[in-house]
Design a protein around this motif. Structure first.
Motif, PDB file in Angstrom:
ATOM      1  N   ASN A 175      41.282  49.295  24.025  1.00  0.00           N
ATOM      2  CA  ASN A 175      40.165  49.079  24.937  1.00  0.00           C
ATOM      3  C   ASN A 175      39.828  47.601  25.049  1.00  0.00           C
ATOM      4  O   ASN A 175      39.780  46.891  24.041  1.00  0.00           O
ATOM      5  CB  ASN A 175      38.935  49.845  24.434  1.00  0.00           C
ATOM      6  N   LEU A 176      39.596  47.142  26.290  1.00  0.00           N
ATOM      7  CA  LEU A 176      39.046  45.813  26.527  1.00  0.00           C
ATOM      8  C   LEU A 176      37.560  45.999  26.787  1.00  0.00           C
ATOM      9  O   LEU A 176      37.159  46.516  27.828  1.00  0.00           O
ATOM     10  CB  LEU A 176      39.709  45.147  27.734  1.00  0.00           C
ATOM     11  N   LYS A 177      36.734  45.593  25.835  1.00  0.00           N
ATOM     12  CA  LYS A 177      35.293  45.788  25.951  1.00  0.00           C
ATOM     13  C   LYS A 177      34.660  44.578  26.624  1.00  0.00           C
ATOM     14  O   LYS A 177      34.876  43.444  26.215  1.00  0.00           O
ATOM     15  CB  LYS A 177      34.662  46.019  24.580  1.00  0.00           C
ATOM     16  N   HIS A 178      33.867  44.844  27.658  1.00  0.00           N
ATOM     17  CA  HIS A 178      33.239  43.791  28.446  1.00  0.00           C
ATOM     18  C   HIS A 178      31.809  43.530  27.964  1.00  0.00           C
ATOM     19  O   HIS A 178      31.042  44.461  27.729  1.00  0.00           O
ATOM     20  CB  HIS A 178      33.197  44.173  29.925  1.00  0.00           C
ATOM     21  N   PHE A 179      31.466  42.253  27.842  1.00  0.00           N
ATOM     22  CA  PHE A 179      30.109  41.846  27.493  1.00  0.00           C
ATOM     23  C   PHE A 179      29.579  40.932  28.588  1.00  0.00           C
ATOM     24  O   PHE A 179      30.334  40.350  29.362  1.00  0.00           O
ATOM     25  CB  PHE A 179      30.083  41.090  26.157  1.00  0.00           C
ATOM     26  N   ILE A 180      28.263  40.793  28.641  1.00  0.00           N
ATOM     27  CA  ILE A 180      27.613  39.938  29.636  1.00  0.00           C
ATOM     28  C   ILE A 180      26.989  38.766  28.901  1.00  0.00           C
ATOM     29  O   ILE A 180      25.997  38.934  28.188  1.00  0.00           O
ATOM     30  CB  ILE A 180      26.544  40.720  30.419  1.00  0.00           C
ATOM     31  N   GLY A 181      27.557  37.573  29.062  1.00  0.00           N
ATOM     32  CA  GLY A 181      27.066  36.442  28.295  1.00  0.00           C
ATOM     33  C   GLY A 181      26.990  35.132  29.043  1.00  0.00           C
ATOM     34  O   GLY A 181      26.890  34.074  28.428  1.00  0.00           O
ATOM     35  N   HIS A 182      27.027  35.183  30.382  1.00  0.00           N
ATOM     36  CA  HIS A 182      27.029  33.946  31.166  1.00  0.00           C
ATOM     37  C   HIS A 182      25.762  33.734  31.977  1.00  0.00           C
ATOM     38  O   HIS A 182      25.669  32.754  32.715  1.00  0.00           O
ATOM     39  CB  HIS A 182      28.231  33.936  32.116  1.00  0.00           C
ATOM     40  N   THR A 183      24.805  34.645  31.869  1.00  0.00           N
ATOM     41  CA  THR A 183      23.607  34.545  32.698  1.00  0.00           C
ATOM     42  C   THR A 183      22.361  34.336  31.847  1.00  0.00           C
ATOM     43  O   THR A 183      22.350  34.614  30.648  1.00  0.00           O
ATOM     44  CB  THR A 183      23.424  35.817  33.546  1.00  0.00           C
ATOM     45  N   LEU A 184      21.318  33.859  32.497  1.00  0.00           N
ATOM     46  CA  LEU A 184      20.029  33.698  31.825  1.00  0.00           C
ATOM     47  C   LEU A 184      19.379  35.058  31.631  1.00  0.00           C
ATOM     48  O   LEU A 184      18.934  35.397  30.524  1.00  0.00           O
ATOM     49  CB  LEU A 184      19.127  32.790  32.667  1.00  0.00           C
ATOM     50  N   TYR A 185      19.339  35.845  32.688  1.00  0.00           N
ATOM     51  CA  TYR A 185      18.785  37.187  32.619  1.00  0.00           C
ATOM     52  C   TYR A 185      19.918  38.205  32.476  1.00  0.00           C
ATOM     53  O   TYR A 185      20.896  38.153  33.232  1.00  0.00           O
ATOM     54  CB  TYR A 185      17.972  37.511  33.877  1.00  0.00           C
ATOM     55  N   HIS A 186      19.791  39.096  31.531  1.00  0.00           N
ATOM     56  CA  HIS A 186      20.783  40.160  31.376  1.00  0.00           C
ATOM     57  C   HIS A 186      20.655  41.119  32.551  1.00  0.00           C
ATOM     58  O   HIS A 186      19.550  41.448  32.977  1.00  0.00           O
ATOM     59  CB  HIS A 186      20.536  40.896  30.067  1.00  0.00           C
ATOM     60  N   LYS A 187      21.775  41.563  33.079  1.00  0.00           N
ATOM     61  CA  LYS A 187      21.719  42.412  34.274  1.00  0.00           C
ATOM     62  C   LYS A 187      20.963  43.707  34.023  1.00  0.00           C
ATOM     63  O   LYS A 187      20.369  44.280  34.949  1.00  0.00           O
ATOM     64  CB  LYS A 187      23.124  42.693  34.810  1.00  0.00           C
ATOM     65  N   GLU A 188      20.950  44.169  32.775  1.00  0.00           N
ATOM     66  CA  GLU A 188      20.214  45.393  32.457  1.00  0.00           C
ATOM     67  C   GLU A 188      18.698  45.173  32.527  1.00  0.00           C
ATOM     68  O   GLU A 188      17.931  46.134  32.578  1.00  0.00           O
ATOM     69  CB  GLU A 188      20.601  45.892  31.067  1.00  0.00           C
ATOM     70  N   ASP A 189      18.265  43.921  32.505  1.00  0.00           N
ATOM     71  CA  ASP A 189      16.834  43.608  32.531  1.00  0.00           C
ATOM     72  C   ASP A 189      16.327  43.230  33.917  1.00  0.00           C
ATOM     73  O   ASP A 189      15.142  42.926  34.083  1.00  0.00           O
ATOM     74  CB  ASP A 189      16.531  42.458  31.559  1.00  0.00           C
ATOM     75  N   LEU A 190      17.214  43.221  34.907  1.00  0.00           N
ATOM     76  CA  LEU A 190      16.787  42.890  36.268  1.00  0.00           C
ATOM     77  C   LEU A 190      15.913  44.002  36.831  1.00  0.00           C
ATOM     78  O   LEU A 190      16.096  45.183  36.493  1.00  0.00           O
ATOM     79  CB  LEU A 190      18.005  42.682  37.170  1.00  0.00           C
ATOM     80  N   PRO A 191      14.978  43.661  37.712  1.00  0.00           N
ATOM     81  CA  PRO A 191      14.092  44.680  38.283  1.00  0.00           C
ATOM     82  C   PRO A 191      14.730  45.461  39.432  1.00  0.00           C
ATOM     83  O   PRO A 191      14.032  46.137  40.180  1.00  0.00           O
ATOM     84  CB  PRO A 191      12.898  43.851  38.777  1.00  0.00           C
ATOM     85  N   PHE A 192      16.054  45.342  39.569  1.00  0.00           N
ATOM     86  CA  PHE A 192      16.764  46.067  40.624  1.00  0.00           C
ATOM     87  C   PHE A 192      18.222  46.204  40.207  1.00  0.00           C
ATOM     88  O   PHE A 192      18.743  45.388  39.439  1.00  0.00           O
ATOM     89  CB  PHE A 192      16.688  45.316  41.963  1.00  0.00           C
ATOM     90  N   PRO A 193      18.910  47.246  40.677  1.00  0.00           N
ATOM     91  CA  PRO A 193      20.347  47.349  40.412  1.00  0.00           C
ATOM     92  C   PRO A 193      21.100  46.267  41.169  1.00  0.00           C
ATOM     93  O   PRO A 193      20.589  45.710  42.148  1.00  0.00           O
ATOM     94  CB  PRO A 193      20.701  48.753  40.921  1.00  0.00           C
ATOM     95  N   ILE A 194      22.312  45.978  40.731  1.00  0.00           N
ATOM     96  CA  ILE A 194      23.109  44.919  41.355  1.00  0.00           C
ATOM     97  C   ILE A 194      23.225  45.128  42.862  1.00  0.00           C
ATOM     98  O   ILE A 194      23.100  44.174  43.643  1.00  0.00           O
ATOM     99  CB  ILE A 194      24.510  44.848  40.716  1.00  0.00           C
ATOM    100  N   LYS A 195      23.444  46.342  43.298  1.00  0.00           N
ATOM    101  CA  LYS A 195      23.643  46.598  44.731  1.00  0.00           C
ATOM    102  C   LYS A 195      22.404  46.310  45.564  1.00  0.00           C
ATOM    103  O   LYS A 195      22.483  46.136  46.783  1.00  0.00           O
ATOM    104  CB  LYS A 195      24.094  48.045  44.944  1.00  0.00           C
TER     105      LYS A 195
END
Length: 445
Positions: A129-149
């Motif tokens: 498995n290649l496990k993906h992490f999110i480490g390049h942004t100030l705000y974590h995408k899971e903490d945004l007040p809206f989905p990416i779309k």
């Protein structure tokens, strides 16, 4: 029970502090195998016959990788360095060291995501498995007040909602120790010649040279705040950029030698040491970076692939000659030429300068904006795909959001105090400029 080994694939995250993939691997594995690949794809020739990555940027990268290796050694580890396709290298190392899983930080630009997908497919065939992490942004995408779309295409709306409804996560810890398998061949760092590049000859007008790596990044971060009061109340020096003051953190941010969260929390800690709102422009810079990355995540390659269908591109004859005059700083417009001389000599110009030369190329010379973006990719030591191509696309009016056009600075160039060794003709100065007036246009610094 056999030992669990996790391979940590470093890309644009060349640090040990606030690095989730490294800390998570240390916590969950018995052995951690840190790896960096110098992918020949990024050093191939572009359409102009030059390397996709220029010598100045490559030197900064080499210094950053060397510093990462030293920092890993300081906590008991090492860094395997290879030249070649990550698909082949990661697969081979995974088999050789009996790896159980591979960690990496997710990218958003199409070239980087395509490489990740190829590695993922190769590992999948090995039942890894290649496990993906999110480490390049100030705000974590899971903490945004809206989905990416549903992320607003308007930066102003994005900024308002994120600042109101989201919080920046605290920095995570730094591993105190790391256990690696017995590494028989860590590999030597390549030279510039091995990457198909020429040695760098530093310009004699340079007042300072950018040195890559987390160690220097932390020194620069400290310098930004230790001199904040002096910079806030002083004037640009003769050796300062032709286009105004800058924190100059972006080269280290681009390679992940320091995280956006770490910069943010340092700002938060030092706000009392400077005049009110002095660091607003730097925070705005971090938000623009997030915005462009999330726009790439939302729209994919469509974000920069084509111009708006309802706009017609008007070009002039002799586009190649016009582009050559622009990139060589031979347009005859002193301010534009000064900024381009500085870019070619140092690999760095601040955001205001980038806007000036980009607007001039697109609006005045009527040259295809992608040529300018590709040239910046080659030259800038702080090149970041989303920020670079996103900025150029906005300046050229190329994006899905018609309303999100850049608010280009309206101050006449003659009002700038041009004190630069990169300009041969001194322009008259009328008055000083309050650079805080430009804070709303900051996207890269």
């Amino acid at each position: 029970m056999s030992e669990r080994t996790i391979l940590v694939w470093f890309r644009n995250d060349l640090r040990i502090r606030d690095n989730e993939i490294l800390l998570e691997a240390v916590r969950k594995a018995d052995k951690v195998l840190p790896v960096y690949c110098f992918d020949p794809y990024y050093f191939k020739k572009n359409i102009s016959g030059n390397s996709k990555t220029g010598s100045l940027r490559a030197r900064f990268l080499l210094e950053s990788v060397a510093d990462l290796r030293n920092n890993l050694k300081a906590i008991g580890g090492d860094l395997i360095v290879r030249i070649g396709s990550p698909v082949e290298i990661i697969s081979q190392l995974a088999e050789e060291y009996h790896v159980n899983e591979v960690y990496h930080h997710r990218e958003v630009a199409y070239e980087e995501t395509a490489i990740s997908e190829q590695v993922e497919a190769a590992l999948w065939k090995m039942r890894l498995n290649l496990k993906h992490f999110i480490g390049h942004t100030l705000y974590h995408k899971e903490d945004l007040p809206f989905p990416i779309k549903d992320i607003p295409d308007s930066f102003a709306v994005f900024k308002k909602k994120v600042e109101r409804d989201s919080d920046v996560r605290p920095c995570i810890g730094t591993p105190e120790t790391i256990n690696t398998p017995v590494i028989t061949d860590a590999g030597e760092l390549p030279t510039l010649q091995m990457l198909g590049l020429n040695d760098v000859i530093d310009d004699t007008r340079l007042s300072a040279i950018f040195i890559g790596g987390e160690t220097t990044a932390l020194t620069q971060l400290e310098h930004v705040f230790s001199t904040s009061l002096q910079n806030a109340n002083g004037k640009p020096s003769r050796n300062q950029s032709a286009a105004g003051p800058s924190s100059k953190l972006s080269p280290w941010i681009a390679l992940g030698c320091v995280s956006l969260r770490q910069v943010y929390w340092e700002i938060h800690k030092h706000q009392h040491s400077a005049p009110a709102n002095y660091f607003n422009a730097l925070v705005l810079d971090l938000l623009w970076r997030d915005y462009f990355r999330f726009m790439f995540k939302k729209h994919g390659q469509k974000f920069i692939a084509t111009k708006n269908e309802d706009e017609q591109t008007v070009t002039t004859g002799g586009e190649d000659e016009l582009f050559e005059s622009w990139k060589n700083g031979e347009t005859g417009v002193p301010l534009v030429d000064a900024i381009m001389h500085e870019l070619n000599a140092t690999g760095f110009i601040n955001n205001y300068g980038r806007q000036i030369v980009a607007v001039f190329l697109v609006n005045d010379l009527k040259v295809d904006w992608t040529k300018g973006a590709a040239y910046f990719e080659e030259k800038l030591i702080d090149y970041s795909p989303a920020s670079n191509w996103g900025n150029w696309a906005f300046i050229a009016g190329v994006n899905d959001a018609r309303e999100s056009k850049y608010a280009i600075v309206t101050k006449p160039a003659i009002e700038l105090e041009l004190r630069s060794d990169y300009i041969d003709t001194w322009l008259p100065t009328v008055k000083s400029v309050d650079y805080q007036d430009f804070s709303d246009t900051v996207a890269i610094k």
